[in-house]
Design a protein around this motif. Structure first.
Motif, mmCIF file in Angstrom:
data_model
loop_
_atom_site.group_PDB
_atom_site.id
_atom_site.type_symbol
_atom_site.label_atom_id
_atom_site.label_comp_id
_atom_site.label_asym_id
_atom_site.label_seq_id
_atom_site.Cartn_x
_atom_site.Cartn_y
_atom_site.Cartn_z
ATOM 1 N N GLU A 101 -15.808 -6.883 -2.205
ATOM 2 C CA GLU A 101 -14.976 -7.940 -1.632
ATOM 3 C C GLU A 101 -15.141 -7.985 -0.112
ATOM 4 O O GLU A 101 -15.182 -9.065 0.474
ATOM 5 N N ASP A 156 -7.046 -9.991 -5.440
ATOM 6 C CA ASP A 156 -8.093 -8.991 -5.651
ATOM 7 C C ASP A 156 -7.711 -7.667 -4.999
ATOM 8 O O ASP A 156 -7.906 -6.596 -5.575
ATOM 9 N N SER A 159 -14.375 2.908 -9.373
ATOM 10 C CA SER A 159 -14.544 1.499 -9.701
ATOM 11 C C SER A 159 -13.752 0.616 -8.741
ATOM 12 O O SER A 159 -14.260 -0.394 -8.245
ATOM 13 N N LYS A 186 -15.307 -2.135 -6.101
ATOM 14 C CA LYS A 186 -14.872 -3.533 -6.095
ATOM 15 C C LYS A 186 -14.365 -3.932 -4.712
ATOM 16 O O LYS A 186 -14.645 -5.027 -4.223
ATOM 17 N N ASN A 240 -7.181 -4.214 -6.982
ATOM 18 C CA ASN A 240 -7.969 -3.020 -6.671
ATOM 19 C C ASN A 240 -7.076 -1.842 -6.307
ATOM 20 O O ASN A 240 -7.335 -0.706 -6.713
#
Length: 61
Positions: free
Chosen positions: A49, A5, A41, A45, A9
């Motif tokens: 997280e 992730d 964005s 995100k 990102n």
């Protein structure tokens, strides 16, 4: 935060910066705005997280 992730990102953020830069160089306001949107964005995100990680840490204790 998972490494996948985090990498995703970061890649989205970097891609947004590239789009924004190309948009500025070519006077393409649409591309510049799209790049800024991609960055926003990615940041959102990443913040999500971090919240998930914090919640997991609280419940581990």
């Amino acid at each position: 935060m998972g490494y996948d992730d985090k990498a995703s990102n970061q890649a989205e953020n970097l891609g947004g910066k590239v789009k924004e830069g190309v948009g500025k160089l070519t006077d393409d306001e649409s591309l510049e705005a799209e790049g800024k949107g991609d960055q926003a964005s990615a940041n959102l995100k990443q913040a999500g997280e971090k919240v998930k990680d914090a919640v997991k840490d609280v419940f581990k204790s």
